[in-house]
Design a protein around this motif. Structure first.
Motif, mmCIF file in Angstrom:
data_model
loop_
_atom_site.group_PDB
_atom_site.id
_atom_site.type_symbol
_atom_site.label_atom_id
_atom_site.label_comp_id
_atom_site.label_asym_id
_atom_site.label_seq_id
_atom_site.Cartn_x
_atom_site.Cartn_y
_atom_site.Cartn_z
ATOM 1 N N PRO A 147 -4.086 10.471 -5.978
ATOM 2 C CA PRO A 147 -3.922 10.851 -4.898
ATOM 3 C C PRO A 147 -2.248 11.187 -5.298
ATOM 4 O O PRO A 147 -2.154 11.731 -4.066
ATOM 5 C CB PRO A 147 -4.390 10.350 -4.071
ATOM 6 N N CYS A 148 -1.536 10.327 -5.511
ATOM 7 C CA CYS A 148 0.463 10.524 -5.722
ATOM 8 C C CYS A 148 0.917 11.342 -5.306
ATOM 9 O O CYS A 148 1.312 11.849 -4.108
ATOM 10 C CB CYS A 148 0.605 9.685 -6.126
ATOM 11 N N SER A 149 -0.199 12.622 -6.583
ATOM 12 C CA SER A 149 1.009 13.854 -6.013
ATOM 13 C C SER A 149 0.801 14.544 -5.005
ATOM 14 O O SER A 149 1.584 15.432 -3.979
ATOM 15 C CB SER A 149 0.311 14.655 -7.521
ATOM 16 N N VAL A 154 -3.682 3.312 2.055
ATOM 17 C CA VAL A 154 -4.032 2.072 0.845
ATOM 18 C C VAL A 154 -3.658 3.212 -0.603
ATOM 19 O O VAL A 154 -3.056 3.841 -0.860
ATOM 20 C CB VAL A 154 -5.434 2.117 0.659
ATOM 21 N N CYS A 155 -3.101 2.298 -1.566
ATOM 22 C CA CYS A 155 -2.500 2.714 -2.779
ATOM 23 C C CYS A 155 -3.973 2.567 -3.151
ATOM 24 O O CYS A 155 -4.356 1.744 -4.229
ATOM 25 C CB CYS A 155 -1.813 2.029 -3.229
ATOM 26 N N ASP A 156 -4.214 3.158 -4.340
ATOM 27 C CA ASP A 156 -5.581 3.409 -4.712
ATOM 28 C C ASP A 156 -5.290 4.307 -6.360
ATOM 29 O O ASP A 156 -6.413 5.337 -6.363
ATOM 30 C CB ASP A 156 -6.505 4.245 -3.978
ATOM 31 N N GLY A 196 0.757 -0.784 0.023
ATOM 32 C CA GLY A 196 -0.469 0.472 0.051
ATOM 33 C C GLY A 196 1.086 1.333 -0.034
ATOM 34 O O GLY A 196 2.193 1.351 0.021
ATOM 35 N N CYS A 197 -0.027 2.103 0.207
ATOM 36 C CA CYS A 197 0.564 3.492 -0.296
ATOM 37 C C CYS A 197 1.727 3.820 0.875
ATOM 38 O O CYS A 197 2.859 4.819 1.581
ATOM 39 C CB CYS A 197 -0.111 4.763 -0.011
ATOM 40 N N GLN A 198 1.792 3.489 2.249
ATOM 41 C CA GLN A 198 2.375 3.572 3.451
ATOM 42 C C GLN A 198 4.042 2.489 3.136
ATOM 43 O O GLN A 198 4.529 3.527 4.126
ATOM 44 C CB GLN A 198 1.742 2.437 4.610
HETATM 45 S S1 SF4 Z 1 1.669 7.003 -4.236
HETATM 46 FE FE1 SF4 Z 1 0.268 6.233 -5.844
HETATM 47 S S2 SF4 Z 1 0.872 4.504 -7.112
HETATM 48 FE FE2 SF4 Z 1 2.491 5.125 -5.086
HETATM 49 S S3 SF4 Z 1 1.768 3.600 -3.491
HETATM 50 FE FE3 SF4 Z 1 0.931 5.799 -3.574
HETATM 51 S S4 SF4 Z 1 -1.044 5.640 -3.811
HETATM 52 FE FE4 SF4 Z 1 -0.068 4.083 -5.114
#
Ligand code: SF4
Lengths: 290, 224
Positions: free
Chosen positions: A219-221, A208-210, A166-168
């Motif tokens: 939402p990465c940025s 979470v990574c979503d 996940g994003c963590q």
């Molecule tokens: S930055 Fe984006 S792609 Fe990378 S873990 Fe976080 S949500 Fe997922």
């Protein structure tokens, strides 16, 4: 080779040195390169980071898909007007983090640190904090070595990949790396540095990574912006003497276990979380990525 | 992530063109793997995209990265973004086809090179995370290597002592073997050895290996 924060702290005590010195020593040994060679390579990394953290401030950068872009410039212009809630330092860091992540989404050159999705956090943190104390290039190189040391421990005992944890594991790790780097740059002890990392990672535990449409944009940025602010406040807490009740090594294990508990929908597959919202589905359709 | 003894540049690196290490950096390396395995004489390339590659290749720029790779660009080359134009200038036709490649990693592509005389050859490879890749098939034959090391692919007739003769030739060239894998169709038939080495294998050693009785082909692929 060290395997944990405890190992590193032992080594720093044994040799009376900083985390970055231990990391450099180890890298020289394992890669059979001299200190100068390793530092030169870190300098190359630093130069790419400086560029990516800067280029979005003046030019509005659009991502390949067109979903994101231009936010770094907006924040920078807003900051320059002089009336902000968080002040100059935080807004500069936010703009820089957004810049690298926009450069990444636009197929520009970045350093994956630890991943491409989280590439804005460490550069924004060390450049912005470095400015406050007029850090020279050598100190910034040290800071990057410290950050990598933290990343090495997380990679060994957990994971740095969003698909796995996940994003963590991406933005959380980057934030922990950045926090320790700032603390050492400001003259804090190795223990303080790991307290900062522990606090930073705890704050992002469970994220979470979503990614919307499966792209490294939303939402990465903005999570990069969050990650750098989290790193800076964690560093300040640690420098003031605040300790993490749960030690860093245990936080890392917890992060790994939480990652394992996350269903696959919340690990980069774009099937859950924000990626499954009506707006995200609409965007995916519009750009032909459903 | 390259997991082998995680160095600092595995954590802060690679220096790459965004947006995703597996969808861009890995794709670019797969393209480069195809070029180094199949050769540089081609005028048309077909990319058969599988799984996540098929679903998201446009938004991630996977297509541009693959084309950059077959043109020999490095992971950090800022021209990757313009690789389509560069391919056109070089009169190379590229096609993208979505295809189910079976039970493989979600980020897998079959890269087919077509030469002037219409003859075709291909590799299948996967982008396995953090920019790391694995080549899993060459012209229909299953293999497995990551391109992280210089790699020898040797085909020979399965019989006693072959591996020791081959490794002796490599050792005489003062080259250390990092890993060695052997696969054979059945006892006494053709076998394939995939050998990863610590150093580049020079021409004369490749020659020596080719001369060993029973060896039918030797291919050397430098680290990618
Ligand atoms: S930055 Fe984006 S792609 Fe990378 S873990 Fe976080 S949500 Fe997922």
């Amino acid at each position: 080779m060290y395997k944990s924060a405890l190992d590193i702290i032992d080594l720093t005590e044994k040799y009376g040195c900083r985390i970055c010195d231990v990391v450099l020593m180890n890298e020289c040994k394992t890669s059979e390169k001299s200190k100068d060679e390793v530092r030169q390579r870190v300098k190359d990394v630093l130069n790419v980071m400086r560029e990516s953290a800067k280029s979005g401030l003046n030019d509005s950068i659009k991502s390949v898909s067109g979903i994101i872009g231009g936010n770094a410039k907006k924040v920078e212009e807003y900051r320059k007007k002089g009336r902000t809630v968080c002040g100059d330092v935080v807004n500069k860091a936010v703009a820089r983090a957004l810049s690298s992540s926009e450069v990444n989404a636009a197929m520009g050159k970045i350093v994956a640190c630890p991943t491409a999705g989280s590439c804005g956090i460490v550069p924004a943190a060390i450049i912005t904090s470095g400015e406050i104390i007029n850090a020279d290039e050598e100190l910034l190189i040290d800071a990057l070595l410290t950050a990598s040391g933290i990343g090495q421990i997380i990679a060994k005992n957990a994971t740095l990949s969003g698909a796995e944890g996940g994003c963590q594991a991406e933005c959380g790790s980057a934030s922990a790396m950045a926090a320790a780097a700032i603390v050492e740059m400001f003259g804090g002890t190795p223990k303080m540095a790991f307290n900062a990392s522990a606090i930073a990672l705890k704050n992002i535990l469970g994220l979470v990574c979503d990614p919307v449409a499966g792209l490294v944009e939303v939402p990465c940025s903005k999570r990069n912006a969050m990650g750098v602010v989290n790193a800076m406040s964690s560093a300040d807490m640690a420098l003031s003497g605040v300790e993490s009740v749960i030690p860093f090594d245990e936080v890392v294990t917890a992060m790994y276990k939480v990652g394992k508990m996350l269903p696959s929908e919340l690990r980069e597959t774009a099937l859950g979380g924000l990626a499954a919202t009506p707006t995200a589905i609409k965007i995916s359709k519009e750009i032909g990525m459903e | 992530m390259y997991m082998k003894g995680i160095g600092v540049f595995d954590v802060m690196g690679p220096i790459m063109i965004g947006p995703s290490s597996s969808h861009t950096a890995g794709a670019e390396r797969l393209g480069r793997a195809a070029r180094s395995i199949l050769g540089e004489e081609f005028n048309k390339v077909n990319f058969y995209l599988h799984g996540s590659f098929a679903k998201t290749y446009k938004g991630h720029g996977t297509d541009r990265a693959l084309v950059a790779g077959i043109l020999g660009m490095e992971t950090y080359d800022e021209r990757i973004k313009y690789s389509f134009d560069i391919a056109k200038e070089n009169k190379i036709e590229v096609n993208f086809i979505e295809e189910d490649l079976g039970e493989v990693h979600p980020n897998t592509v079959k890269i087919e090179f077509v030469k002037d005389d219409e003859s075709k050859s291909f590799i299948i490879g996967s982008s396995i995370g953090g920019g790391s890749i694995a080549v899993i098939n060459i012209d229909g034959e299953d293999v497995y290597f990551t391109g992280e090391y210089p790699t020898l692919i040797i085909k020979y007739k399965d019989k006693k002592g072959m591996i020791s003769k081959i490794s002796l030739a490599i050792a005489l060239g003062d080259i250390n073997i990092a890993t060695l894998k052997v696969d054979r169709e059945s006892k006494g038939e053709m076998a394939t050895a995939v050998i990863e080495t610590d150093h580049k294998v020079p021409e004369n050693i490749i020659d020596e290996i080719s001369k060993i009785e029973g060896v039918s082909s030797v291919k050397f692929i430098d680290a990618i």
